[in-house]
Structures are given as structure tokens and as C-alpha cells.
Design a protein around this motif. Sequence first.
Motif, PDB file in Angstrom:
ATOM      1  N   UNK A  38     -14.216  60.370 -39.118  1.00 53.36           N
ATOM      2  CA  UNK A  38     -14.478  59.280 -38.162  1.00 53.36           C
ATOM      3  C   UNK A  38     -13.417  58.190 -38.300  1.00 53.36           C
ATOM      4  N   UNK A  39     -13.506  57.422 -39.361  1.00 57.83           N
ATOM      5  CA  UNK A  39     -12.537  56.359 -39.621  1.00 57.83           C
ATOM      6  C   UNK A  39     -11.297  56.917 -40.319  1.00 57.83           C
ATOM      7  N   UNK A  40     -11.493  57.962 -41.098  1.00 52.05           N
ATOM      8  CA  UNK A  40     -10.408  58.520 -41.908  1.00 52.05           C
ATOM      9  C   UNK A  40     -10.734  59.957 -42.283  1.00 52.05           C
ATOM     10  N   UNK A  41      -9.700  60.725 -42.610  1.00 51.32           N
ATOM     11  CA  UNK A  41      -9.832  61.996 -43.318  1.00 51.32           C
ATOM     12  C   UNK A  41      -9.389  61.698 -44.742  1.00 51.32           C
ATOM     13  N   UNK A  42      -9.605  62.623 -45.646  1.00 52.58           N
ATOM     14  CA  UNK A  42      -9.209  62.406 -47.038  1.00 52.58           C
ATOM     15  C   UNK A  42      -8.559  63.675 -47.589  1.00 52.58           C
ATOM     16  N   UNK A  43      -7.396  63.522 -48.196  1.00 53.33           N
ATOM     17  CA  UNK A  43      -6.729  64.641 -48.846  1.00 53.33           C
ATOM     18  C   UNK A  43      -7.120  64.618 -50.313  1.00 53.33           C
ATOM     19  N   UNK A  44      -7.796  65.676 -50.756  1.00 52.49           N
ATOM     20  CA  UNK A  44      -8.247  65.788 -52.154  1.00 52.49           C
ATOM     21  C   UNK A  44      -7.121  66.435 -52.956  1.00 52.49           C
ATOM     22  N   UNK A  45      -6.512  65.657 -53.833  1.00 52.36           N
ATOM     23  CA  UNK A  45      -5.339  66.092 -54.590  1.00 52.36           C
ATOM     24  C   UNK A  45      -5.722  66.304 -56.049  1.00 52.36           C
ATOM     25  N   UNK A  46      -5.421  67.486 -56.610  1.00 55.45           N
ATOM     26  CA  UNK A  46      -5.700  67.713 -58.032  1.00 55.45           C
ATOM     27  C   UNK A  46      -4.930  66.715 -58.906  1.00 55.45           C
ATOM     28  N   UNK A  47      -5.578  66.240 -59.936  1.00 56.26           N
ATOM     29  CA  UNK A  47      -5.006  65.236 -60.832  1.00 56.26           C
ATOM     30  C   UNK A  47      -3.668  65.691 -61.418  1.00 56.26           C
ATOM     31  N   UNK A  48      -3.545  66.990 -61.717  1.00 54.70           N
ATOM     32  CA  UNK A  48      -2.315  67.509 -62.321  1.00 54.70           C
ATOM     33  C   UNK A  48      -1.107  67.316 -61.407  1.00 54.70           C
ATOM     34  N   UNK A  49      -1.308  67.477 -60.103  1.00 57.09           N
ATOM     35  CA  UNK A  49      -0.206  67.299 -59.159  1.00 57.09           C
ATOM     36  C   UNK A  49       0.223  65.838 -59.069  1.00 57.09           C
ATOM     37  N   UNK A  50      -0.740  64.933 -59.110  1.00 55.64           N
ATOM     38  CA  UNK A  50      -0.412  63.505 -59.068  1.00 55.64           C
ATOM     39  C   UNK A  50       0.310  63.100 -60.347  1.00 55.64           C
ATOM     40  N   UNK A  51      -0.190  63.543 -61.494  1.00 60.27           N
ATOM     41  CA  UNK A  51       0.458  63.209 -62.767  1.00 60.27           C
ATOM     42  C   UNK A  51       1.880  63.746 -62.810  1.00 60.27           C
ATOM     43  N   UNK A  52       2.073  64.969 -62.329  1.00 63.55           N
ATOM     44  CA  UNK A  52       3.418  65.556 -62.318  1.00 63.55           C
ATOM     45  C   UNK A  52       4.339  64.787 -61.371  1.00 63.55           C
ATOM     46  N   UNK A  53       3.847  64.433 -60.197  1.00 67.94           N
ATOM     47  CA  UNK A  53       4.660  63.695 -59.235  1.00 67.94           C
ATOM     48  C   UNK A  53       5.072  62.333 -59.799  1.00 67.94           C
TER      49      UNK A  53
END
Length: 161
Positions: A38-53
Amino acid sequence: MTTTDTALGIWLAEALDAPHETVHDWRTGRHAMLPTGRRFDAVRIPIELVHAAAGTVAHFTIAEHLTAALDGPVIYDPNHWYYALVPPGTTDAWTCGLARCLGRGAWLSVPRTDLTEHTHLHWCVSMNAPGHLCDPATVAALIEHGHERLIPERTGFRQPR
């Protein structure tokens, strides 16, 4: 005026047909369950990918990295997920197979807009303004960058002939 009465809180709460329920949940210390799509969609990102990035596991540094890289709101769930809020309808065109995009029919637990430092669900990157969301292509690029950093470098020895 409480945090739930701010323009950001009201904008998020209006994702429900009965926004007063969201405000009530926040005022009583609970997270609100809001529908995506409705107001937004949400991209669920695994923690490992965020930490690596980000090249780190330090929460403060990750928050700085995501703020600079995504320029949009991100919720952190210590159960191993980051949720980048993107425009509604993103799920229809989402092609990054490394993370799932939640759209119509899904729900997201959303903390109060001022809950930014906590050991539980909180905003890793706060919203700047109502409707100011992450760019989906930028989110996908961050995810792919994290994935590339997790894959060991190819050497001549490993390459097929």
C-alpha cells in the motif's frame, strides 16, 4: 505531540484502514503490523549480505553505510534480516533472486518512528520524510555487491579450460 503523531508516524499508520490501531500499538510499546503493497513494499535482505556489503558487523558502521548507500528507510530485525522500504509495486518488477521483495498480501512488523537504537526490531535508517523510500535498483545493487564480496575470488587454478 508524541512520535506516533508526527507526519512520518501518521503516513505509516495510514497503511491500515484503521490507522488508530497502529498508533495504539506504538503508544503501548508494541510494534505495528502493517501491510506491504500500500504505502511501501519491503525488500527482506539477509544479514550476511548487508554485513558483506558494508564490510563490517559493527551496527553503527552498518547504519552509516546503509544511510549513504540507500538514502531511504531500513528496518533491522535482529533475527537476521534488514528490510529496505521501497515504493509499492516494486515486487512486480523485482528480479534480484538474492532477496525477497514483499508486496501485496504480506505484512511487516514496523517499530515506532523514533525507535532507532535497540537490541530488538528498530529503524537502522530512519525515514526522512513521508513517502521518501529506497530506490529499488540501488537496493538490488547493494545486495549484489554484498553477494560478490561473499564469493571467493576465482583463481587461474579453479577456472575451467
